[in-house]
Design an enzyme around this catalytic site. Structure first.
Site, PDB file in Angstrom:
ATOM      1  N   TYR A 141       0.815  -1.212   0.000  1.00  0.00           N
ATOM      2  CA  TYR A 141       0.000   0.000   0.000  1.00  0.00           C
ATOM      3  C   TYR A 141       0.851   1.265   0.000  1.00  0.00           C
ATOM      4  O   TYR A 141       0.396   2.317  -0.445  1.00  0.00           O
ATOM      5  CB  TYR A 141      -0.899   0.039   1.242  1.00  0.00           C
ATOM      6  CG  TYR A 141      -2.205  -0.677   1.098  1.00  0.00           C
ATOM      7  CD1 TYR A 141      -2.249  -2.024   0.790  1.00  0.00           C
ATOM      8  CD2 TYR A 141      -3.403  -0.002   1.290  1.00  0.00           C
ATOM      9  CE1 TYR A 141      -3.453  -2.687   0.673  1.00  0.00           C
ATOM     10  CE2 TYR A 141      -4.614  -0.656   1.176  1.00  0.00           C
ATOM     11  CZ  TYR A 141      -4.630  -1.997   0.868  1.00  0.00           C
ATOM     12  OH  TYR A 141      -5.829  -2.641   0.754  1.00  0.00           O
ATOM     13  N   LYS A 190       2.956 -15.100   2.155  1.00  0.00           N
ATOM     14  CA  LYS A 190       3.120 -15.751   0.848  1.00  0.00           C
ATOM     15  C   LYS A 190       4.623 -15.953   0.663  1.00  0.00           C
ATOM     16  O   LYS A 190       5.233 -15.505  -0.308  1.00  0.00           O
ATOM     17  CB  LYS A 190       2.495 -14.854  -0.248  1.00  0.00           C
ATOM     18  CG  LYS A 190       2.474 -15.445  -1.635  1.00  0.00           C
ATOM     19  CD  LYS A 190       1.410 -16.515  -1.859  1.00  0.00           C
ATOM     20  CE  LYS A 190       1.542 -17.133  -3.231  1.00  0.00           C
ATOM     21  NZ  LYS A 190       0.684 -18.319  -3.415  1.00  0.00           N
ATOM     22  N   ASP A 223      -3.163 -18.009   0.187  1.00  0.00           N
ATOM     23  CA  ASP A 223      -4.159 -18.639  -0.691  1.00  0.00           C
ATOM     24  C   ASP A 223      -4.875 -19.771   0.041  1.00  0.00           C
ATOM     25  O   ASP A 223      -6.098 -19.912  -0.005  1.00  0.00           O
ATOM     26  CB  ASP A 223      -3.529 -19.118  -2.020  1.00  0.00           C
ATOM     27  CG  ASP A 223      -2.208 -19.850  -1.847  1.00  0.00           C
ATOM     28  OD1 ASP A 223      -1.687 -19.910  -0.712  1.00  0.00           O
ATOM     29  OD2 ASP A 223      -1.688 -20.388  -2.853  1.00  0.00           O
ATOM     30  N   ASP A 247      -6.658  -6.962   4.231  1.00  0.00           N
ATOM     31  CA  ASP A 247      -7.765  -6.278   3.557  1.00  0.00           C
ATOM     32  C   ASP A 247      -8.662  -7.308   2.877  1.00  0.00           C
ATOM     33  O   ASP A 247      -9.882  -7.318   3.061  1.00  0.00           O
ATOM     34  CB  ASP A 247      -7.201  -5.292   2.521  1.00  0.00           C
ATOM     35  CG  ASP A 247      -8.297  -4.565   1.759  1.00  0.00           C
ATOM     36  OD1 ASP A 247      -9.260  -4.117   2.394  1.00  0.00           O
ATOM     37  OD2 ASP A 247      -8.195  -4.466   0.521  1.00  0.00           O
ATOM     38  N   ASP A 251     -12.683  -9.012   4.214  1.00  0.00           N
ATOM     39  CA  ASP A 251     -13.925  -8.914   3.436  1.00  0.00           C
ATOM     40  C   ASP A 251     -14.494 -10.323   3.225  1.00  0.00           C
ATOM     41  O   ASP A 251     -15.704 -10.542   3.316  1.00  0.00           O
ATOM     42  CB  ASP A 251     -13.692  -8.255   2.062  1.00  0.00           C
ATOM     43  CG  ASP A 251     -13.979  -6.746   2.070  1.00  0.00           C
ATOM     44  OD1 ASP A 251     -13.721  -6.096   3.115  1.00  0.00           O
ATOM     45  OD2 ASP A 251     -14.451  -6.224   1.045  1.00  0.00           O
TER      46      ASP A 251
END
Ligand code: NAD
Ligand code: IPM
Ligand code: MN
Length: 357
Positions: A141, A190, A223, A247, A251
């Site tokens: 970000y 990751k 993942d 983020d 959601d």
């Protein structure tokens, strides 16, 4: 207690839901004998329209002087042109950075009354209680970005950078939170592909071994986590993630309680005011219709009372009023699953009526 609270309503449904949460805070102040002073300031698209910038200087200084900040949401199609000079979302990123709000707490709490509002099966989600700690002022970000070339030779990049202290502080906070809960921490990364994730994994492992040997600790690739989250959500207690992974995963996690409209968050730094907001956005598709769910923002107001003002009893009063509203069968459209629903203002009012002292 006297408290100076800044409201940042923002765009889309932001003003509607912030107004309900502010009314709930006012009702709490009245019932418990506090004095909360509210001042509204501009952020996001509305700030661009009136000042040319998504985060005017007056907003920054008001936020710095506040005891806590309550934000609605920013953004919308009006400001979505990819070639625009600035964006509403830049204002939100900037205020997080200005105030050093590196830790974003996103509790995924299931209300018993809403178990059947979730698109997922009761036997999978029942008993879920997860606290996400999303790193909020670093990573991709805030990495260097740019474009070069033109036409079909144009390319763009954005880099992802994490430093050792940035990882240490968020992992420490997450481990401390785990100690006060089920004593389990999962770090998501990751590391099989990304260099900053490999640094993250090494630093997290060291902090956990040296400082929190008694906290059960494991590591899951992002993942895989996206899948585990909806297959076995009960297995997770505290989950720590980088900025972008948190983020996305939260959601996704909003489908456990059944709606984005139910999830609050707190953004905290090492000192200074905290910023409280729902995890959802400005929902332009339903803005101005009095149908948005204000409960995420009302629950964010409860987090504000708890984390910034140490008013635990008052925070619990809001949370029990929300439970009571749901137990009484009141639902906004997003959690009604087709049955009868009530509007944003009526839902806010229903919470206020059930506040006790
Ligand atoms: P969104 O979260 O605004 O909406 C996603 C879906 O969830 C929509 O169908 C919306 O109607 C629904 N929804 C969200 N909140 C709801 C509520 N309280 N009650 C009922 N339904 C609700 O995400 P989006 O549509 O992808 O983004 C819209 C804009 O919001 C974009 O400009 C985005 O950048 C911005 N955004 C801002 C924030 C923030 O300010 N913190 C967070 C996310 C997205
Ligand atoms: C959120 C939002 C923001 C983010 C955007 C609007 C900048 O999606 O608060 O979750 O990505 O952090
Ligand atoms: Mn988001």
């Amino acid at each position: 207690m006297k408290a100076n609270l800044v409201l940042l309503p923002g765009d889309g449904i932001g003003p509607e839901i912030t107004q309900q949460a502010a009314s709930v805070l006012e009702a709490v102040a009245k019932r418990f004998g506090h004095e909360f002073e509210f001042r509204s300031h501009l952020i996001g698209g509305i700030a661009i329209d009136s000042t040319g910038e998504p985060l005017p200087a007056a907003t920054i200084s008001a936020c710095k002087d506040a005891d806590a900040i309550l934000l609605g949401a920013v953004g919308g199609p009006k400001w979505d042109d990819p070639s625009a000079k600035t964006r509403p979302e830049a204002g939100l990123l900037q205020i997080r950075k200005e105030l050093g709000l590196f830790a974003n707490l996103r509790p995924i709490r299931l209300f018993d009354e809403l178990v059947d509002a979730s698109p997922l099966k009761r036997e999978i989600i029942e008993g879920t209680d997860i606290l996400f700690l999303r790193e909020l002022t670093g990573g991709i970000y805030f990495g260097e970005s740019g474009r070069s070339g033109e036409g079909s030779s144009e390319s763009a990049y954005q880099s992802m950078v994490y430093s050792v202290p940035e990882v240490e502080r968020i992992v420490r906070l997450a481990a401390q939170a785990a100690k006060g809960r089920q004593n389990r921490l999962t770090s998501v990364d990751k590391a099989n592909v990304l260099e900053p994730s490999r640094l993250w994994r090494q630093v997290a492992a060291r902090v956990m071994a040296e400082e929190f040997p008694d906290v059960q600790y494991d590591v899951v690739l992002v993942d895989s986590m996206a899948m585990h989250l909806i297959n076995r959500p009960r297995d997770f207690d505290v989950v720590v993630t980088s900025n972008m992974f948190g983020d996305i995963l939260t959601d996704e996690a909003s489908m456990l309680p059944g709606s984005l409209g139910m999830l609050p968050s707190a953004s905290l730094g090492s000192d200074g005011p905290g910023l409280y907001e729902p995890i959802h956005g400005s929902a332009p598709d339903i803005a101005g219709q009095d149908i948005a769910n204000p409960l995420a923002t009302i629950l964010a107001a409860a987090m504000l009372l708890r984390h910034s003002l140490s008013l635990n009893e008052e925070a619990e009063a809001i949370e029990s009023a929300v439970s009571q509203v749901l137990a009484d069968g009141l639902r906004t459209a997003d959690i009604a699953r087709g049955s009868e629903s009530l509007g944003t203002q009526a839902m806010g009012q229903a919470v206020i009526e059930r506040l006790s002292n």
